[in-house]
Design a protein around this motif. Structure first.
Motif, PDB file in Angstrom:
ATOM      1  N   GLU A  73     -13.249  83.023  29.671  1.00 37.32           N
ATOM      2  CA  GLU A  73     -11.808  82.850  29.625  1.00 37.32           C
ATOM      3  C   GLU A  73     -11.134  84.120  29.134  1.00 37.32           C
ATOM      4  O   GLU A  73     -11.601  84.762  28.200  1.00 37.32           O
ATOM      5  CB  GLU A  73     -11.468  81.662  28.731  1.00 37.32           C
ATOM      6  CG  GLU A  73     -12.062  80.369  29.254  1.00 37.32           C
ATOM      7  CD  GLU A  73     -12.026  79.247  28.233  1.00 37.32           C
ATOM      8  OE1 GLU A  73     -11.655  79.498  27.082  1.00 37.32           O
ATOM      9  OE2 GLU A  73     -12.399  78.131  28.599  1.00 37.32           O
ATOM     10  N   VAL A  74     -10.006  84.442  29.775  1.00 37.63           N
ATOM     11  CA  VAL A  74      -9.202  85.588  29.379  1.00 37.63           C
ATOM     12  C   VAL A  74      -7.831  85.052  29.007  1.00 37.63           C
ATOM     13  O   VAL A  74      -7.207  84.333  29.786  1.00 37.63           O
ATOM     14  CB  VAL A  74      -9.095  86.618  30.526  1.00 37.63           C
ATOM     15  CG1 VAL A  74      -8.211  87.778  30.137  1.00 37.63           C
ATOM     16  CG2 VAL A  74     -10.483  87.084  30.930  1.00 37.63           C
ATOM     17  N   TYR A  75      -7.396  85.380  27.812  1.00 34.07           N
ATOM     18  CA  TYR A  75      -6.110  84.897  27.333  1.00 34.07           C
ATOM     19  C   TYR A  75      -5.161  86.074  27.153  1.00 34.07           C
ATOM     20  O   TYR A  75      -5.469  87.038  26.452  1.00 34.07           O
ATOM     21  CB  TYR A  75      -6.262  84.177  25.993  1.00 34.07           C
ATOM     22  CG  TYR A  75      -7.156  82.971  26.075  1.00 34.07           C
ATOM     23  CD1 TYR A  75      -6.670  81.776  26.573  1.00 34.07           C
ATOM     24  CD2 TYR A  75      -8.484  83.020  25.659  1.00 34.07           C
ATOM     25  CE1 TYR A  75      -7.475  80.654  26.664  1.00 34.07           C
ATOM     26  CE2 TYR A  75      -9.297  81.908  25.736  1.00 34.07           C
ATOM     27  CZ  TYR A  75      -8.787  80.723  26.237  1.00 34.07           C
ATOM     28  OH  TYR A  75      -9.593  79.620  26.318  1.00 34.07           O
ATOM     29  N   ALA A  76      -4.012  85.961  27.789  1.00 36.15           N
ATOM     30  CA  ALA A  76      -2.987  86.994  27.633  1.00 36.15           C
ATOM     31  C   ALA A  76      -2.255  86.829  26.309  1.00 36.15           C
ATOM     32  O   ALA A  76      -1.845  87.804  25.686  1.00 36.15           O
ATOM     33  CB  ALA A  76      -1.995  86.932  28.788  1.00 36.15           C
ATOM     34  N   ASP A  77      -2.121  85.585  25.888  1.00 37.52           N
ATOM     35  CA  ASP A  77      -1.392  85.299  24.661  1.00 37.52           C
ATOM     36  C   ASP A  77      -2.366  85.242  23.477  1.00 37.52           C
ATOM     37  O   ASP A  77      -3.331  84.474  23.497  1.00 37.52           O
ATOM     38  CB  ASP A  77      -0.672  83.953  24.821  1.00 37.52           C
ATOM     39  CG  ASP A  77       0.185  83.604  23.626  1.00 37.52           C
ATOM     40  OD1 ASP A  77       0.486  84.500  22.815  1.00 37.52           O
ATOM     41  OD2 ASP A  77       0.558  82.414  23.509  1.00 37.52           O
ATOM     42  N   PRO A  78      -2.119  86.028  22.436  1.00 36.26           N
ATOM     43  CA  PRO A  78      -3.006  86.006  21.260  1.00 36.26           C
ATOM     44  C   PRO A  78      -3.083  84.631  20.595  1.00 36.26           C
ATOM     45  O   PRO A  78      -4.130  84.260  20.062  1.00 36.26           O
ATOM     46  CB  PRO A  78      -2.382  87.024  20.314  1.00 36.26           C
ATOM     47  CG  PRO A  78      -1.563  87.905  21.175  1.00 36.26           C
ATOM     48  CD  PRO A  78      -1.100  87.057  22.321  1.00 36.26           C
ATOM     49  N   ASP A  86      -3.013  81.720  22.137  1.00 33.26           N
ATOM     50  CA  ASP A  86      -3.947  80.924  22.941  1.00 33.26           C
ATOM     51  C   ASP A  86      -5.388  81.319  22.634  1.00 33.26           C
ATOM     52  O   ASP A  86      -6.270  80.468  22.539  1.00 33.26           O
ATOM     53  CB  ASP A  86      -3.665  81.098  24.434  1.00 33.26           C
ATOM     54  CG  ASP A  86      -2.374  80.449  24.880  1.00 33.26           C
ATOM     55  OD1 ASP A  86      -1.869  79.566  24.146  1.00 33.26           O
ATOM     56  OD2 ASP A  86      -1.861  80.821  25.952  1.00 33.26           O
ATOM     57  N   ARG A  87      -5.615  82.613  22.488  1.00 38.62           N
ATOM     58  CA  ARG A  87      -6.962  83.098  22.170  1.00 38.62           C
ATOM     59  C   ARG A  87      -7.395  82.593  20.797  1.00 38.62           C
ATOM     60  O   ARG A  87      -8.539  82.160  20.610  1.00 38.62           O
ATOM     61  CB  ARG A  87      -6.994  84.628  22.190  1.00 38.62           C
ATOM     62  CG  ARG A  87      -8.402  85.170  21.991  1.00 38.62           C
ATOM     63  CD  ARG A  87      -8.495  86.678  22.110  1.00 38.62           C
ATOM     64  NE  ARG A  87      -7.695  87.170  23.212  1.00 38.62           N
ATOM     65  CZ  ARG A  87      -6.868  88.224  23.113  1.00 38.62           C
ATOM     66  NH1 ARG A  87      -6.760  88.874  21.981  1.00 38.62           N
ATOM     67  NH2 ARG A  87      -6.184  88.628  24.155  1.00 38.62           N
TER      68      ARG A  87
END
Length: 120
Positions: A36-41, A43-44
């Motif tokens: 998974e790649v999250y643009a929003d910190p 969400d990560r």
């Protein structure tokens, strides 16, 4: 303890063991399948928190596996349901609530009181 009770606990413990192992395999699959790649910190951070929580649960279950295996060994050697401290029989009700227990309710209560006094 009657033979039917012992057989009930053997099946119950084996089912618990199977369930824990299945959950562990599912966790490994879930964690390795989805890069998974999250643009929003935020969400990560949420995903990492969830992952950490899941891993803590699996670690607790790993410890429970050892207790289940020890309990199955006690069933095999005939010491299942006997309190390790006083030698009295542990009630079936207590074993249903906590099948991996090694202490009767009186000895466990005494142990918890002593721990409380020592501040553990």
């Amino acid at each position: 303890m009657e033979a039917k009770d012992i057989e009930f606990f053997r099946k119950y413990l084996n089912q618990m063991l199977d369930d824990i192992l299945r959950k562990g395999e599912e966790t490994i699959e879930d964690m390795t399948e989805s890069p998974e790649v999250y643009a929003d910190p935020a969400d990560r951070a949420t995903a990492e928190s969830d992952r950490s929580f899941t891993l803590r649960l699996r670690d607790r279950e790993r410890k429970l596996i050892k207790k289940i295996q020890q309990t199955l060994h006690r069933i095999d050697d005939g010491t299942f349901g006997i309190c390790e401290e006083c030698g009295e029989e542990i009630s079936v009700e207590r074993l249903k609530a906590r099948p991996v227990t090694t202490l009767c309710i009186n000895c466990k209560s005494r142990q918890e009181e002593e721990e409380q006094v020592r501040g553990e």
